[in-house]
Write an enzyme that holds these catalytic residues in place. Structure first.
Site, PDB file in Angstrom:
ATOM      1  N   GLU A  25       0.847  -1.204   0.000  1.00 15.19           N
ATOM      2  CA  GLU A  25       0.000   0.000   0.000  1.00 15.19           C
ATOM      3  C   GLU A  25       0.877   1.246   0.000  1.00 15.19           C
ATOM      4  O   GLU A  25       1.982   1.249   0.573  1.00 15.19           O
ATOM      5  CB  GLU A  25      -0.918  -0.007   1.239  1.00 15.19           C
ATOM      6  CG  GLU A  25      -1.826   1.228   1.289  1.00 15.19           C
ATOM      7  CD  GLU A  25      -3.015   1.113   2.245  1.00 15.19           C
ATOM      8  OE1 GLU A  25      -3.049   0.149   3.033  1.00 15.19           O
ATOM      9  OE2 GLU A  25      -3.895   1.984   2.192  1.00 15.19           O
ATOM     10  N   ASN A 172     -12.612  -0.627  -1.754  1.00 17.78           N
ATOM     11  CA  ASN A 172     -12.015  -1.148  -0.520  1.00 17.78           C
ATOM     12  C   ASN A 172     -12.703  -0.504   0.678  1.00 17.78           C
ATOM     13  O   ASN A 172     -12.888   0.715   0.710  1.00 17.78           O
ATOM     14  CB  ASN A 172     -10.517  -0.797  -0.468  1.00 17.78           C
ATOM     15  CG  ASN A 172      -9.918  -1.071   0.917  1.00 17.78           C
ATOM     16  OD1 ASN A 172      -9.702  -2.215   1.291  1.00 17.78           O
ATOM     17  ND2 ASN A 172      -9.670  -0.012   1.685  1.00 17.78           N
ATOM     18  N   GLU A 173     -13.063  -1.306   1.647  1.00 23.51           N
ATOM     19  CA  GLU A 173     -13.665  -0.818   2.892  1.00 23.51           C
ATOM     20  C   GLU A 173     -14.677   0.298   2.609  1.00 23.51           C
ATOM     21  O   GLU A 173     -14.618   1.390   3.191  1.00 23.51           O
ATOM     22  CB  GLU A 173     -12.591  -0.360   3.887  1.00 23.51           C
ATOM     23  CG  GLU A 173     -11.705  -1.519   4.324  1.00 23.51           C
ATOM     24  CD  GLU A 173     -10.927  -1.295   5.625  1.00 23.51           C
ATOM     25  OE1 GLU A 173     -10.882  -0.172   6.123  1.00 23.51           O
ATOM     26  OE2 GLU A 173     -10.371  -2.278   6.128  1.00 23.51           O
ATOM     27  N   TYR A 239      -8.190  -7.501  11.665  1.00 23.94           N
ATOM     28  CA  TYR A 239      -6.879  -7.233  12.267  1.00 23.94           C
ATOM     29  C   TYR A 239      -6.875  -7.688  13.716  1.00 23.94           C
ATOM     30  O   TYR A 239      -7.890  -7.538  14.428  1.00 23.94           O
ATOM     31  CB  TYR A 239      -6.568  -5.731  12.219  1.00 23.94           C
ATOM     32  CG  TYR A 239      -6.142  -5.251  10.844  1.00 23.94           C
ATOM     33  CD1 TYR A 239      -4.851  -5.480  10.386  1.00 23.94           C
ATOM     34  CD2 TYR A 239      -7.038  -4.589  10.015  1.00 23.94           C
ATOM     35  CE1 TYR A 239      -4.456  -5.041   9.116  1.00 23.94           C
ATOM     36  CE2 TYR A 239      -6.647  -4.155   8.749  1.00 23.94           C
ATOM     37  CZ  TYR A 239      -5.359  -4.385   8.312  1.00 23.94           C
ATOM     38  OH  TYR A 239      -4.966  -3.962   7.063  1.00 23.94           O
ATOM     39  N   GLU A 296      -6.958  -8.314   3.994  1.00 26.21           N
ATOM     40  CA  GLU A 296      -6.196  -7.583   5.020  1.00 26.21           C
ATOM     41  C   GLU A 296      -6.310  -8.364   6.319  1.00 26.21           C
ATOM     42  O   GLU A 296      -7.425  -8.550   6.838  1.00 26.21           O
ATOM     43  CB  GLU A 296      -6.711  -6.153   5.197  1.00 26.21           C
ATOM     44  CG  GLU A 296      -6.398  -5.282   4.005  1.00 26.21           C
ATOM     45  CD  GLU A 296      -6.735  -3.809   4.202  1.00 26.21           C
ATOM     46  OE1 GLU A 296      -6.675  -3.314   5.348  1.00 26.21           O
ATOM     47  OE2 GLU A 296      -7.077  -3.174   3.183  1.00 26.21           O
ATOM     48  N   GLN A 345       1.246  -5.209   6.000  1.00 26.61           N
ATOM     49  CA  GLN A 345       1.610  -4.947   4.625  1.00 26.61           C
ATOM     50  C   GLN A 345       3.026  -5.478   4.429  1.00 26.61           C
ATOM     51  O   GLN A 345       3.803  -5.488   5.388  1.00 26.61           O
ATOM     52  CB  GLN A 345       1.613  -3.430   4.296  1.00 26.61           C
ATOM     53  CG  GLN A 345       0.242  -2.819   4.020  1.00 26.61           C
ATOM     54  CD  GLN A 345      -0.471  -2.290   5.235  1.00 26.61           C
ATOM     55  OE1 GLN A 345       0.047  -2.407   6.347  1.00 26.61           O
ATOM     56  NE2 GLN A 345      -1.663  -1.725   5.097  1.00 26.61           N
TER      57      GLN A 345
HETATM   58  O1  AHR Z   1      -3.800  -1.552   6.617  1.00 24.03           O
HETATM   59  C1  AHR Z   1      -4.117  -0.251   6.974  1.00 24.03           C
HETATM   60  C2  AHR Z   1      -5.540   0.103   6.586  1.00 24.03           C
HETATM   61  O2  AHR Z   1      -6.415  -0.721   7.283  1.00 24.03           O
HETATM   62  C3  AHR Z   1      -5.936  -0.098   5.159  1.00 24.03           C
HETATM   63  O3  AHR Z   1      -5.533   0.939   4.338  1.00 24.03           O
HETATM   64  C4  AHR Z   1      -7.424  -0.148   5.254  1.00 24.03           C
HETATM   65  O4  AHR Z   1      -8.020  -0.867   4.212  1.00 24.03           O
HETATM   66  C5  AHR Z   1      -7.660  -0.745   6.622  1.00 24.03           C
HETATM   67  O5  AHR Z   1      -8.560   0.009   7.370  1.00 24.03           O
END
Ligand code: AHR
Length: 493
Positions: A25, A172-173, A239, A296, A345
């Site tokens: 990214e 995305n999101e 996450y 992600e 990432q």
């Molecule tokens: O990985 C960081 C961010 O987390 C990404 O840009 C986004 O898609 C997510 O919220």
């Protein structure tokens, strides 16, 4: 001690190689410094891509690489990033640190990186702030073979042949940074944008819709109901944040036993997410055509003290290694629905494989796990039956053992194993059914200090070692996992 039955004659389908994918990214020092230094840099490079990082990543045989974001994707206008570099537009990277983005790394540079890595590109298109036309023209620019306005522009920018592009994300999101949409609205937008993501010149696009954040089951339900038949895959983001609090996520290093335990407990939630999202998908797609794309995942801590808060730079310890092993074992187990996963990432950001500082580079413990687990890519998953001993901390108990097994095309059986306990070793006895096992070898990733990490001064503090003491007798495989470790065993017939 734990007894495991490994059924070698019950194949559970291919473990798609794309489960071992990554994510790059325009965020902090991922692209600029981490991957791209420019042709004129004193750091040795190949057409602007730094050689040390390139060589390290080549060894992992990365199957697929996502780009350009992330939140960055829904503010990215690809036309700014092609043509002579001196003429490329400069913009502000509003999401990540408000720094200047000079667009020197654009479509040609990304696709060249993929060629050098031997990886498939996965491009995330801009639905949040871009137009349908812009998205349509990006695909045309990349894949159209023949005369067309975009193909001609590509040729004038130095690339005669089209590229092959399979994976394309339509936003995305979009429930958050990609436009704060409701699922009903996004489902309609997805259908509209995806219509114009065309298959040109024999190139076949696998279209990926923006899926839910962790347990947003409503989002999955609406998307599958309203747009499931227009997509090939749907993303899932999850996450692992040790505290569960965005304001203070916990530190990457210097943590204690409680944080070790909580972090692993939270990462095991990935299993429940995949089960529950799959159940919803099964209702609308009983044949299992649409894949989950976990594009992600990984740990997210407070940034390293003294670094730009917008750059999300974090260190990486044995905790990250064990966590990576657990998640990869979970993805393998869901190999029917999980078509792809991309760790966030690849360089210098969240749970990265590689960290750089000037001309120096180090491999993180997570890198070594991906290296050890390569054996599962495109291998047949094998059934494992076992009941893990519990790992108790305070009032809570989670499984101590995480396992996965597969048979590669050359007939070798591989078992990957993680010991979640920070205190206790674990003896594993694996009964290999219906196969004649003749020899065994293995690698182990472990450090006496579970918080250990590699530094630019000591880059090899954590690296895999030969795993001594594994035995094989009458198809009974026996190994001992040290506390807080990740191992891989290879069994040859
Ligand atoms: O990985 C960081 C961010 O987390 C990404 O840009 C986004 O898609 C997510 O919220």
């Amino acid at each position: 001690m734990v007894d495991v039955i490994l059924k070698t004659n019950s194949e559970q389908g291919l473990i798609k190689r794309n489960i071992y994918g990554h994510f790059s990214e325009h965020l902090g020092r991922c692209i600029y410094e981490g991957l791209w230094v420019g042709e004129d840099s004193p750091i040795p490079n190949t057409e602007g891509i730094r050689n040390d990082v390139l060589n390290a990543l080549q060894k992992l045989h990365i199957p697929v690489l996502r780009w350009p974001g992330g939140c960055f994707a829904d503010e990215y206008h690809w036309k700014d990033g092609v043509g002579p570099k001196s003429e490329r537009a400069r913009m502000i990277n509003t999401h990540w640190g408000g720094v200047e983005e000079n667009n020197h790394f654009g479509t040609h540079e990304f696709l060249r990186l993929c060629e050098l890595l031997g990886t498939e590109p996965y491009i995330s298109g801009n639905l949040g702030s871009g137009t349908v036309q812009e998205m349509q023209e990006w695909v045309e620019y990349i894949t159209f073979d023949g005369e067309s306005p975009m193909a001609n522009w590509r040729k004038s920018n130095g690339r005669e042949e089209p590229w092959k592009l399979t994976y394309f994300g339509v936003g995305n999101e979009n429930w958050g940074c990609g436009g704060n949409m409701r699922p009903e609205y996004y489902a309609d937008e997805y259908r509209r944008y995806a219509t114009y993501v065309r298959n040109y010149s024999g190139n076949k696009i696998y279209k990926i819709a923006c899926g839910p954040n962790d347990n947003n089951y409503h989002w999955m339900e609406v998307l599958m109901r309203e747009a499931g038949r227009f997509m090939d895959g749907i993303s899932l983001h999850y996450y692992t944040i040790p505290t569960g609090e965005w304001a203070d996520k916990g530190q990457a290093t210097g943590f204690g036993d409680a944080e070790w335990f909580t972090t692993l407990k939270k990462t095991l939630y990935m299993e429940e997410l995949l089960v529950k999202h799959s159940e919803i998908m099964d209702k609308y797609d009983p044949e299992g055509r649409v894949g989950i794309i976990v594009d992600e995942w990984g740990t997210w801590y407070n940034v390293e003290p003294g670094t730009n808060p917008g750059f999300l730079y974090q260190q990486n310890t044995m905790r990250d290694a064990v966590l990576a092993g657990i998640n990869l074992n979970i993805f393998n187990a869901h190999n029917k629905r999980v078509h792809m996963a991309n760790l966030a990432q690849i360089v210098n950001v969240l749970q990265s494989l590689v960290l750089t500082e000037g001309d120096k580079m180090l491999l993180t413990p997570t890198y070594h796990v991906f290296d050890m687990y390569q054996v599962h890519m495109d291998a047949q998953r094998l059934e494992l039956n076992y009941e893990s001993p519990g790992y108790t901390f305070g009032e809570e108990t989670i499984p101590q053992l995480s396992l996965s097994a597969s048979r590669s095309k050359d007939g070798i059986i591989h078992v990957t194993a993680c010991n979640l306990s920070h205190t206790d070793e674990l003896e594993v006895v694996c009964h290999i059914e219906s196969a004649d096992a003749a020899s065994v070898s293995g690698q182990i990733l472990h450090h006496a200090d579970y918080g250990a990490f590699n530094t630019f001064e000591q880059p090899d503090r954590i690296q895999p070692a030969e795993w001594n003491g594994i035995t094989l007798e009458n198809n009974k495989l026996r190994f001992v996992l040290p506390p807080a470790s990740v191992g891989v065993v290879s069994v040859k017939g």
